[in-house]
Design a protein around this motif. Structure first.
Motif, PDB file in Angstrom:
ATOM      1  N   TRP A  62       0.834  -1.208   0.000  1.00 38.25           N
ATOM      2  CA  TRP A  62       0.000   0.000   0.000  1.00 38.25           C
ATOM      3  C   TRP A  62       0.865   1.254   0.000  1.00 38.25           C
ATOM      4  O   TRP A  62       0.582   2.208  -0.732  1.00 38.25           O
ATOM      5  N   LEU A  70      -5.852   4.018   4.144  1.00 39.94           N
ATOM      6  CA  LEU A  70      -5.886   2.635   4.618  1.00 39.94           C
ATOM      7  C   LEU A  70      -6.598   2.539   5.951  1.00 39.94           C
ATOM      8  O   LEU A  70      -6.360   3.340   6.856  1.00 39.94           O
ATOM      9  N   CYS A 213      -7.675  -3.431   5.490  1.00 33.74           N
ATOM     10  CA  CYS A 213      -6.675  -4.459   5.799  1.00 33.74           C
ATOM     11  C   CYS A 213      -7.020  -5.052   7.162  1.00 33.74           C
ATOM     12  O   CYS A 213      -7.108  -4.324   8.151  1.00 33.74           O
TER      13      CYS A 213
END
Length: 328
Positions: A62, A70, A213
């Protein structure tokens, strides 16, 4: 540290291309990742005992080409913030960290007017500093944030400049190395377990702006390796059993039926930090063995058990007696 001192430090940051393989494995890979040439006062200190989990790869990928901010979520104690800090330390990223709560306002993130030697002066917040100079803006426990406040971040999450009306309409364009990372115990859809009091269901449009995530607890192999380095005075078999015990407690916390005959949900769990505390206390309480007290179970109460309800504490001790049959 005054804002003037902080901005002087941050203005001296120099972006650099770093070899990802060399940074994280010690072997050059030719795959470059942007970071900074040197750490600064805002860069986390590297932990020489830290063992990177598999989820590190997702974070590094990322960082190489972040199309969206994120959102990292997972159970309490799974090491979400620690992973972010340690990756940042490897890349010399400054980290501007704040923990959300129900009364947090947008001004706490962006900045506000404050009294300075008798006159009003605008003080830039962590979000403004990260956007101006580059670095990771880390918003922990974002699911505790009032959704009405959270949507105020939508423009920033979309890559738009930050406007500060209180500072004469100042516009801060996002630095090329500005990164927005949020952590939470839930995925933004609220908590159905009742274990995470105060978490709120977040606005769907707000959540749609994130790449997600999920991070679970470290593998037994990772934690055994960590205990080998942090508690070498304990016998290897004892360290291995402590890790097995921690994972069984986590299964009970998560409501996993593989927890065996004690498969009922409990309200406490083992973070890696708690596991290390338990190992340290077990080492320190070894003299108690001469008085007939089992150090490992004695330390267990002080590392975790006393935080549990009486029924859960009794369950934890019962499980410990099963696994640690030989006094240690």
């Amino acid at each position: 540290m005054s804002e003037t001192d902080a901005e002087t430090i941050l203005a001296g940051l120099t972006p650099a291309d770093l070899d990802a393989g060399l940074i994280f494995s010690g072997q050059a890979s030719g795959r470059l990742i942007r970071g900074f040439a040197a750490p600064c006062a805002y860069t986390p200190n590297p932990d020489p005992f830290y063992v990177f989990p598999e989820a590190m790869r997702e974070l590094v990928v990322w960082l190489m080409a972040p199309a969206d901010p994120l959102y990292v979520f997972g159970p309490t104690g799974s090491g979400k913030s620690s992973l972010i800090r340690q990756v940042a330390a490897k890349l010399n990223y400054p980290v501007f960290e704040i923990t959300a709560h129900g009364r947090l306002e947008f001004a706490d993130l962006a900045g506000h007017l404050s009294l300075d030697q008798g006159s009003m002066r605008f003080q830039h917040g962590p979000l403004a500093l990260a956007m101006r100079y580059g670095g990771l803006f880390l918003l922990n426990e974002i699911d505790l944030l009032d959704p009405a406040v959270a949507v105020g971040l939508n423009g920033v999450l979309d890559g738009a400049p930050l406007c500060l009306p209180e500072n004469g309409g100042e516009i801060i364009a996002p630095h090329p190395l500005f990164r927005f990372v949020a952590t939470a115990n839930t995925n933004g859809a609220a908590d159905e377990t009742g274990l995470y009091q105060g978490t709120l269901r977040q606005n769907l449009a707000f959540m749609d702006r994130f790449t997600l995530c999920e991070i679970g607890y470290p593998s037994p192999e990772t934690e055994r390796s960590l205990l080998d380095r942090r508690a070498p005075a304990l016998p290897e078999s004892l360290r291995a059993t402590m890790v097995d015990y921690a994972h069984q407690v986590r299964r009970l916390f998560l409501g996993d039926p593989t927890g065996g005959s004690l498969a009922e949900r409990i309200e406490v769990t083992f973070s890696t930090r708690t596991l290390l505390r338990w190992a340290d206390l077990t080492q320190r309480f070894q003299p108690l063995a001469r008085t007939g007290i089992q150090p490992v179970t004695y330390a267990l109460d002080r590392a975790l058990g006393y935080r549990a309800t009486p029924p859960t504490r009794a369950l934890l001790q019962e499980l410990a007696q099963r696994l640690f049959a030989v006094p240690a």
